[in-house]
Design an enzyme around this catalytic site. Sequence first.
Site, PDB file in Angstrom:
ATOM      1  N   GLU A 133      -0.812  -8.622   5.169  1.00  0.00           N
ATOM      2  CA  GLU A 133      -0.562  -8.714   6.623  1.00  0.00           C
ATOM      3  C   GLU A 133      -1.857  -8.673   7.427  1.00  0.00           C
ATOM      4  O   GLU A 133      -1.848  -8.977   8.618  1.00  0.00           O
ATOM      5  CB  GLU A 133       0.413  -7.610   7.074  1.00  0.00           C
ATOM      6  N   HIS A 178      -3.450  -5.703   1.288  1.00  0.00           N
ATOM      7  CA  HIS A 178      -2.710  -5.902   2.543  1.00  0.00           C
ATOM      8  C   HIS A 178      -2.656  -7.368   2.979  1.00  0.00           C
ATOM      9  O   HIS A 178      -3.519  -7.798   3.757  1.00  0.00           O
ATOM     10  CB  HIS A 178      -3.374  -5.086   3.655  1.00  0.00           C
ATOM     11  N   CYS A 233       0.831  -1.203   0.000  1.00  0.00           N
ATOM     12  CA  CYS A 233       0.000   0.000   0.000  1.00  0.00           C
ATOM     13  C   CYS A 233       0.870   1.259   0.000  1.00  0.00           C
ATOM     14  O   CYS A 233       1.493   1.573  -1.003  1.00  0.00           O
ATOM     15  CB  CYS A 233      -0.969  -0.042   1.188  1.00  0.00           C
TER      16      CYS A 233
END
EC number: 6.3.5.3
Lengths: 225, 80
Positions: free
Chosen positions: A198, A196, A87
């Site tokens: 994560e 994302h 990002c």
Amino acid sequence: MTARVGVITFPGSLDDRDAARAVRLADAEPVPLWHAATDLSEVDAVILPGGFSYGDYLRAGAIARFAPLMERLADAARGGMPVLGICNGFQVLCESHLLPGALTRNASLHFVCRAQRLRIENAKTDWTRAYEEGQEVVIPVKNIDGCFIADPETLEELESSGRVVARYVDVNPNGSLNDIAGICNEAGNVVGLMPHPEHAVESLTGPSSEGLGFFVSVVQRMVSA
Amino acid sequence: MARFVVEVMLKPEILDSQGQAVARALPRLGFEGVTGVRQGKRFEIELEGPADEAATERVRKMAETLLANPVIETFELRAE
């Protein structure tokens, strides 16, 4: 030997702790790196996390590019160190010219936050080797400046050389050219990804745990190196 | 003291979604006949010393390295 994966924190980074947690779940050791540091603490790989470094002033990623640590990172990346920009980290990599193109305001002008289906187009990069080519995963996307653009020659080069790493499936959340969600450099060690991974490492907190593969990939790369 | 103005615009081929949103809003406010809007940034930079060629070059360097992203933007600069 445990792989040491650095996570750079800039003023305004948001997802550095999530990235560190994902690194830990992939059985590697997360190493916090401060943007003003002057060395990379001998890490094996680096993640540039999501967020709004320097408030996204001027352009997203434009100021972070000049952080003291970024110069060292650019050298290490050109030397082959695996670097993943997520990002805002992707925006920083483009502003640093470590990746081509740029990320601009979403075509809708709205901040988009959703569980997004992606197709892994290139499973040979340092960050995607744990996936199969063509595999579909669902991980969150959340951005307002996520529209990937590049001039026609650059786009053609990315497509023909297999450097589109991931593509949006079903919905293009931000108007990115060719539904591009992520790209890599020629060597495949530097990857930029708008969604994302994560945030998709545990079923309790994410739409899936299918993001973990990005972190497992880099650990596998360390073991095989 | 030298004073420069740098104007940064998205390249014509780059989608300017913010400019388009402004263009769509204008008719709703009664401003008819608007055929296009493009949005940019203006920087006013003050420097020590005269507005000579060396100063112009310094500002050009600033614009190239930070104020504009040459991948998506162009800039114009002038002394004021």
